[in-house]
Design an enzyme around this catalytic site. Structure first.
Site, short mmCIF file in Angstrom:
data_model
loop_
_atom_site.label_atom_id
_atom_site.label_comp_id
_atom_site.label_asym_id
_atom_site.label_seq_id
_atom_site.Cartn_x
_atom_site.Cartn_y
_atom_site.Cartn_z
N ARG A 181 5.81 77.52 -20.30
CA ARG A 181 5.07 78.73 -19.93
C ARG A 181 4.57 79.49 -21.15
O ARG A 181 5.22 79.51 -22.19
CB ARG A 181 5.95 79.61 -19.04
CG ARG A 181 6.26 78.89 -17.72
CD ARG A 181 7.05 79.73 -16.78
NE ARG A 181 6.31 80.90 -16.34
CZ ARG A 181 6.87 81.91 -15.67
NH1 ARG A 181 8.15 81.87 -15.38
NH2 ARG A 181 6.15 82.93 -15.30
N ASP A 227 3.62 87.54 -6.80
CA ASP A 227 4.78 86.68 -6.52
C ASP A 227 4.85 86.28 -5.05
O ASP A 227 5.59 85.35 -4.69
CB ASP A 227 6.08 87.40 -6.91
CG ASP A 227 6.24 87.47 -8.42
OD1 ASP A 227 5.55 86.72 -9.13
OD2 ASP A 227 7.06 88.29 -8.88
N LYS A 261 14.68 91.82 -8.43
CA LYS A 261 14.90 91.03 -9.65
C LYS A 261 14.34 91.75 -10.88
O LYS A 261 15.02 91.86 -11.90
CB LYS A 261 14.24 89.65 -9.49
CG LYS A 261 14.34 88.76 -10.72
CD LYS A 261 14.20 87.31 -10.38
CE LYS A 261 12.76 86.87 -10.21
NZ LYS A 261 12.01 86.79 -11.48
N SER A 262 13.11 92.24 -10.79
CA SER A 262 12.50 92.91 -11.94
C SER A 262 13.32 94.13 -12.36
O SER A 262 13.54 94.37 -13.55
CB SER A 262 11.08 93.38 -11.59
OG SER A 262 10.25 92.27 -11.38
N SER A 290 -0.34 91.56 -16.92
CA SER A 290 1.03 91.07 -16.91
C SER A 290 2.02 92.19 -17.24
O SER A 290 1.98 92.77 -18.33
CB SER A 290 1.20 89.93 -17.93
OG SER A 290 2.56 89.72 -18.19
N GLN A 297 5.09 91.69 -17.66
CA GLN A 297 6.03 91.19 -18.66
C GLN A 297 5.51 91.46 -20.07
O GLN A 297 6.27 91.86 -20.96
CB GLN A 297 6.27 89.70 -18.45
CG GLN A 297 6.99 89.41 -17.14
CD GLN A 297 7.25 87.95 -16.89
OE1 GLN A 297 6.74 87.09 -17.60
NE2 GLN A 297 8.03 87.66 -15.87
C1 S3P Z 1 7.64 90.29 -13.54
C2 S3P Z 1 6.29 90.29 -13.69
C3 S3P Z 1 5.40 89.30 -13.09
C4 S3P Z 1 6.10 88.51 -11.98
C5 S3P Z 1 7.48 88.08 -12.38
C6 S3P Z 1 8.34 89.28 -12.72
C7 S3P Z 1 8.44 91.33 -14.22
O1 S3P Z 1 5.00 88.38 -14.08
O2 S3P Z 1 5.32 87.41 -11.62
O3 S3P Z 1 8.09 87.38 -11.31
O4 S3P Z 1 9.63 91.48 -13.90
O5 S3P Z 1 7.88 92.02 -15.07
P1 S3P Z 1 3.74 88.69 -15.05
O6 S3P Z 1 4.02 89.98 -15.65
O7 S3P Z 1 3.73 87.60 -16.06
O8 S3P Z 1 2.56 88.68 -14.14
#
Ligand code: S3P
Length: 431
Positions: A122, A315, A22-23, A167, A169
């Site tokens: 969130r 996750d 997914k990422s 994080s 993200q």
């Molecule tokens: C993700 C980062 C993680 C993860 C999320 C996907 C990403 O979140 O929990 O499912 O694709 O960068 P955080 O970066 O907020 O920890």
């Protein structure tokens, strides 16, 4: 409302592939959309979350052709995006909202993002604060803490930023803004988080300077389009890895799984619990390492999971709770307060689910203590709209006595539309 009925099985057996990561799928769309030319993507994850990212770029003028799990992204370069004519709805996808907040901050137009009930609860300040330091104009509910967010992009200035939360993200959002900023942007992490953005940017020819937990990017760099094959999602594989570990007599192989070291905490955690996991046939897909994973059932014992291991397994912690529930002794999960701000409060929700399965759980501010039991009881439970809770409870149902009914399982489509189909492939119900 969709629901899932699960009964105990004899064992899990067979060879499977999970859907694309997914990422990495989100990043392929984002980075391909600002590259100059055609990017072809295979094994893309066509889940609700990733489709949200595609829709957002389509609304900014990018042509993207979808054919099953293949994409053709007709990028026209970093300064080719156009003002979206309407609000962009990111659904349940935190990755879409946070990564796009960074990218949109550097665009010379106005945009608005919203999301579903869960995403609108969130935290967004974690990305908005550093973006404002770069000069971004961002407004949102509660001073920018919650969606909807309005962004009037413009000229950004590179910054040096030490991240208060671990994080990927947030890191990725600042990196994407940094691509459109004047000068250098440097980000220092407290703990290493997934580095798919860094790897993919490098793959597209961007100069990304990495030094331990520090990453620097210079603005105004061009991106060369590339063909991308997306590795299997280790977060999806994790459900079957736990299932095969806890159901006696199981042996499964999961082919072509992404084993980026920032994501393999689940392998380390399960091995420390006593699981039998073999990773072989190691190779690269683009800049991402992949391998095949063989799992055989084995008796598990409780362990401590904390510190810088948490971002590498964040996750997968809901399904680790299921492994802990049937392990011998106690499992302690701490330093995992981030679980409280995922698609649901995963500490509260998993504790409730485990208790109903007959497991003794103590809730901590930043984790939980789980005392393993000999047998789980089948239950009726609710996903709380959280895909990973729904799939974790499905795995619990494979070993719980009687029937387990999981209500509201539509959410599984956000990350793993083929979960049920692939699970059925390996479930052996009778000899
Ligand atoms: C993700 C980062 C993680 C993860 C999320 C996907 C990403 O979140 O929990 O499912 O694709 O960068 P955080 O970066 O907020 O920890």
């Amino acid at each position: 409302m969709k629901s899932l009925h699960v009964r105990p099985v004899k064992r899990l057996s067979g060879e499977i592939r999970v859907q694309g990561d997914k990422s990495v799928s989100h990043r392929a769309v984002i980075i391909g959309s600002i590259a100059d030319g055609l990017t072809r993507v295979t094994n893309f994850l066509p889940s609700d979350d990733c489709i949200r990212t595609i829709k957002a770029f389509e609304s900014m003028g990018v042509t993207i052709k979808i054919d099953g799990d293949s994409l053709e992204i007709y990028g026209k370069g970093p300064s080719s995006l156009t003002e979206p004519p309407d609000v962009m709805d990111m659904g349940n996808s935190g990755t879409s909202a946070r990564l796009l907040a960074g990218l949109l901050s550097g665009q010379p137009f106005f945009s608005v993002m919203t999301g579903d009930n869960s995403l609108r609860r969130r935290p967004m300040k974690r990305v908005i604060e550093p973006l404002r330091m770069m000069g971004a104009n961002v407004w949102g509910r509660r001073e920018g803490e919650f969606l909807p967010l309005c962004i009037k992009g413009g000229v950004l200035q590179g910054i040096s930023y030490r991240m208060p939360v671990a994080s990927a993200q947030v890191k990725s959002s600042i990196l994407l803004a940094g691509l459109f900023a004047k000068g250098k942007t440097t980000i220092e992490e407290r703990m290493a988080t997934r580095d798919h953005t860094e790897r993919m940017l490098e793959y597209f020819g961007v100069n990304v300077v990495r030094n331990g937990v520090t990453v620097t990017i210079e603005g105004s760099q061009g991106l060369r389009p590339r063909d991308i094959e997306i590795p299997g999602d280790i977060s999806g594989a994790a459900f079957f890895m736990v299932g095969a570990s806890i159901i006696e007599g199981s042996e499964i192989v999961i082919k072509d799984v992404g084993i980026n070291p920032t994501r393999t905490g689940i392998i380390d955690v399960l091995r420390e619990m006593g699981a039998s996991i073999e990773v072989y046939n190691l190779r690269d897909m683009g800049r991402e390492p992949v391998g095949d994973i063989k799992i055989r059932s084995a008796p598990l014992k409780g362990i401590e999971i904390k510190g810088d291991r948490i971002p590498r397994v964040v996750d997968e912690l809901p399904v680790v709770c299921i492994a802990a529930a049937v392990a011998e002794g106690e499992t302690l999960i701490k330093d995992a307060a981030e679980l409280r701000v995922k698609e649901s409060d995963r500490i509260a929700v998993m504790a409730e689910c485990l208790s109903s399965l007959g497991v003794e759980v103590k809730i901590l501010e930043d984790g939980m203590r789980i005392k393993g039991v000999k047998g789980l009881k089948g239950v009726v439970c609710h996903s709380h709209g959280d895909h990973r809770i729904a799939m974790s409870m499905a795995i619990a149902g494979l070993v719980a006595e009687g029937e387990t009914l999981i209500e509201d399982t539509e959410c599984i489509n956000t990350s793993f539309p083929k979960f049920e189909e692939i699970l059925k492939e390996i479930c052996i119900s009778s000899l």
